[in-house]
Design a protein around this motif. Structure first.
Motif, PDB file in Angstrom:
ATOM      1  N   LEU A 105     -17.453  66.041  -0.791  1.00 12.32           N
ATOM      2  CA  LEU A 105     -16.144  65.556  -0.359  1.00 12.32           C
ATOM      3  C   LEU A 105     -16.126  64.026  -0.328  1.00 12.32           C
ATOM      4  O   LEU A 105     -15.162  63.393  -0.796  1.00 12.32           O
ATOM      5  CB  LEU A 105     -15.822  66.125   1.023  1.00 12.32           C
ATOM      6  CG  LEU A 105     -14.490  65.695   1.660  1.00 12.32           C
ATOM      7  CD1 LEU A 105     -13.307  66.213   0.843  1.00 12.32           C
ATOM      8  CD2 LEU A 105     -14.405  66.196   3.104  1.00 12.32           C
ATOM      9  N   LEU A 106     -17.185  63.436   0.207  1.00 15.61           N
ATOM     10  CA  LEU A 106     -17.272  61.980   0.260  1.00 15.61           C
ATOM     11  C   LEU A 106     -17.279  61.374  -1.140  1.00 15.61           C
ATOM     12  O   LEU A 106     -16.597  60.377  -1.404  1.00 15.61           O
ATOM     13  CB  LEU A 106     -18.533  61.558   1.021  1.00 15.61           C
ATOM     14  CG  LEU A 106     -18.553  61.857   2.525  1.00 15.61           C
ATOM     15  CD1 LEU A 106     -19.929  61.554   3.114  1.00 15.61           C
ATOM     16  CD2 LEU A 106     -17.484  61.053   3.253  1.00 15.61           C
ATOM     17  N   GLU A 107     -18.040  61.978  -2.040  1.00 13.38           N
ATOM     18  CA  GLU A 107     -18.106  61.445  -3.407  1.00 13.38           C
ATOM     19  C   GLU A 107     -16.747  61.520  -4.100  1.00 13.38           C
ATOM     20  O   GLU A 107     -16.337  60.586  -4.809  1.00 13.38           O
ATOM     21  CB  GLU A 107     -19.153  62.199  -4.228  1.00 13.38           C
ATOM     22  CG  GLU A 107     -19.341  61.598  -5.618  1.00 13.38           C
ATOM     23  CD  GLU A 107     -20.420  62.274  -6.417  1.00 13.38           C
ATOM     24  OE1 GLU A 107     -20.863  61.688  -7.420  1.00 13.38           O
ATOM     25  OE2 GLU A 107     -20.809  63.414  -6.061  1.00 13.38           O
ATOM     26  N   GLU A 108     -16.034  62.614  -3.883  1.00 14.13           N
ATOM     27  CA  GLU A 108     -14.701  62.740  -4.486  1.00 14.13           C
ATOM     28  C   GLU A 108     -13.786  61.607  -4.038  1.00 14.13           C
ATOM     29  O   GLU A 108     -13.026  61.053  -4.843  1.00 14.13           O
ATOM     30  CB  GLU A 108     -14.071  64.086  -4.101  1.00 14.13           C
ATOM     31  CG  GLU A 108     -14.679  65.284  -4.791  1.00 14.13           C
ATOM     32  CD  GLU A 108     -13.977  66.583  -4.421  1.00 14.13           C
ATOM     33  OE1 GLU A 108     -12.815  66.512  -3.974  1.00 14.13           O
ATOM     34  OE2 GLU A 108     -14.596  67.654  -4.553  1.00 14.13           O
ATOM     35  N   HIS A 109     -13.839  61.262  -2.755  1.00 11.68           N
ATOM     36  CA  HIS A 109     -12.933  60.236  -2.242  1.00 11.68           C
ATOM     37  C   HIS A 109     -13.428  58.821  -2.539  1.00 11.68           C
ATOM     38  O   HIS A 109     -12.616  57.897  -2.639  1.00 11.68           O
ATOM     39  CB  HIS A 109     -12.721  60.444  -0.739  1.00 11.68           C
ATOM     40  CG  HIS A 109     -11.766  61.555  -0.446  1.00 11.68           C
ATOM     41  ND1 HIS A 109     -10.418  61.354  -0.261  1.00 11.68           N
ATOM     42  CD2 HIS A 109     -11.958  62.897  -0.357  1.00 11.68           C
ATOM     43  CE1 HIS A 109      -9.816  62.520  -0.053  1.00 11.68           C
ATOM     44  NE2 HIS A 109     -10.728  63.470  -0.105  1.00 11.68           N
ATOM     45  N   PRO A 122      -8.751  64.528  -5.548  1.00  7.90           N
ATOM     46  CA  PRO A 122      -9.846  64.942  -4.652  1.00  7.90           C
ATOM     47  C   PRO A 122      -9.332  65.964  -3.642  1.00  7.90           C
ATOM     48  O   PRO A 122      -8.117  66.088  -3.430  1.00  7.90           O
ATOM     49  CB  PRO A 122     -10.248  63.632  -3.964  1.00  7.90           C
ATOM     50  CG  PRO A 122      -8.990  62.825  -3.951  1.00  7.90           C
ATOM     51  CD  PRO A 122      -8.271  63.164  -5.236  1.00  7.90           C
ATOM     52  N   SER A 123     -10.240  66.677  -3.013  1.00  8.07           N
ATOM     53  CA  SER A 123      -9.846  67.618  -1.965  1.00  8.07           C
ATOM     54  C   SER A 123      -9.143  66.847  -0.851  1.00  8.07           C
ATOM     55  O   SER A 123      -9.693  65.886  -0.317  1.00  8.07           O
ATOM     56  CB  SER A 123     -11.069  68.343  -1.404  1.00  8.07           C
ATOM     57  OG  SER A 123     -11.684  69.128  -2.408  1.00  8.07           O
ATOM     58  N   GLY A 124      -7.936  67.286  -0.502  1.00  9.59           N
ATOM     59  CA  GLY A 124      -7.157  66.564   0.494  1.00  9.59           C
ATOM     60  C   GLY A 124      -6.988  67.299   1.800  1.00  9.59           C
ATOM     61  O   GLY A 124      -6.541  66.712   2.794  1.00  9.59           O
TER      62      GLY A 124
END
Length: 328
Positions: A105-109, A122-124
């Protein structure tokens, strides 16, 4: 030594001349040193940063940022609390699968621009579930810290109104507010507004609230990352789960996690026992992370007040006995 994430934030803030970011990073370093029991160093750093005043005093005198936080019309209270996080990823102990999902999740954001260049978001919206005291609220703070965003905690005690229709109106205010600001948002005890609609014991107003939650989550396309947490995932409406991009479990710690938690909470404490002691781990089985933290804190206080140089397993057992009596 402060972790690399905080040091990068400190150097970046100093380079670009951002006093608020510099103060946040400095406060995080002070808090980290306190967690390591380096109280003299933490006090010295605090005096340098504030010229003799305490962090708490200066937070009152100099708020870092001001937001036009929406309020509940019935009581005039703010619907959210805005906090500046100070706890990093190395302060949370979870099963490898849960940590891996948080890191993803951190990497996506952090790399959101790359994802968007391929037309991917990214997952929101992510939901945390599991027993109380297993790190859900801490994880929200960690994610906010790692993404260098304020943490906005929705106050469900204020959000849920006794006035017919006012809860849905409060929800709309919250969603409008977080959509236009870049926060990590935590809806703690999410089951209070997401309960199963087919439960015949619930009245029609709650069903309307759940419907409102579903509609607002469907239409949400704002700046903030939404996190929800529940200790009672089995009572959530089945349609709620489909509104989240991901779900992360926070289970009770197993023996390996218990050992890691003890090492973390006893960091910097001189002791006469090993954290992987079989009898000790047996006695802690079934305890949550917050249970362990209370036991360790109580045991260390007794050690200090007795004037002992080392923590013994006797203090841990005594503190554990006190903890067990709380739950009877």
């Amino acid at each position: 030594m402060a972790n690399g994430k905080i040091l990068r934030q400190l150097f970046k803030a100093g380079t670009v001349g951002d006093p608020d970011a510099f103060r946040r990073a400095s406060e995080a370093i002070i808090e980290e040193e306190r967690q390591k029991q380096h109280h003299l160093l933490a006090n010295d750093l605090e005096k340098i940063l504030y010229g003799g005043g305490s962090i708490q005093d200066n937070k009152v005198k100099r708020p870092l940022l001001t937001y036009d936080i929406p309020i509940d019309k019935e009581r005039g209270l703010p619907l959210l609390d805005i906090r500046h996080p100070s706890r990093s990823l190395d302060e949370i102990i979870l099963p490898e699968s849960s940590i891996s999902m948080i890191e993803e999740l951190l990497e996506e954001h952090r790399r959101v621009d790359i994802l968007r260049s391929f037309g991917i978001k990214p997952s929101g919206k992510v939901i945390f579930f599991g027993p109380p005291g297993c790190g859900k609220t801490l994880a929200a703070e960690v994610i906010a810290f790692e993404l260098d965003k304020p943490l906005a905690i929705v106050r469900l005690d204020v959000l849920v109104s006794s006035f017919l229709g006012e809860t849905a109106a409060n929800l709309r205010k919250v969603f409008d507010f977080i959509a236009s600001n870049n926060f990590v948002v935590l809806f703690d005890e999410f089951d209070a507004i997401g309960k199963e609609r087919n439960d015949n014991s619930e009245h029609g107003e709650l069903r309307r609230v759940v419907n409102a939650v579903l509609q607002m989550m469907d239409s949400y396309d704002g700046l903030s990352l939404i996190l929800a947490a529940t200790n009672h995932e089995t009572i959530l409406d089945s349609a709620i789960w489909r509104r989240f991009d991901d779900s992360i479990e926070f289970p009770l710690p197993d023996r390996q996690i218990l050992n890691s938690l003890l090492k973390l909470k006893l960091r910097g404490v001189r002791r006469q026992f090993e954290t992987d002691d079989t009898e000790l781990l047996d006695s802690l089985e079934g305890k949550s992370g917050s249970d362990i933290e209370r036991v360790v804190r109580r045991a260390v206080k007794r050690m200090i007040l007795k004037g002992q140089e080392f923590l013994t397993i006797k203090e841990i057992r005594s503190a554990l006995k006190r903890e067990n009596s709380r739950n009877i």
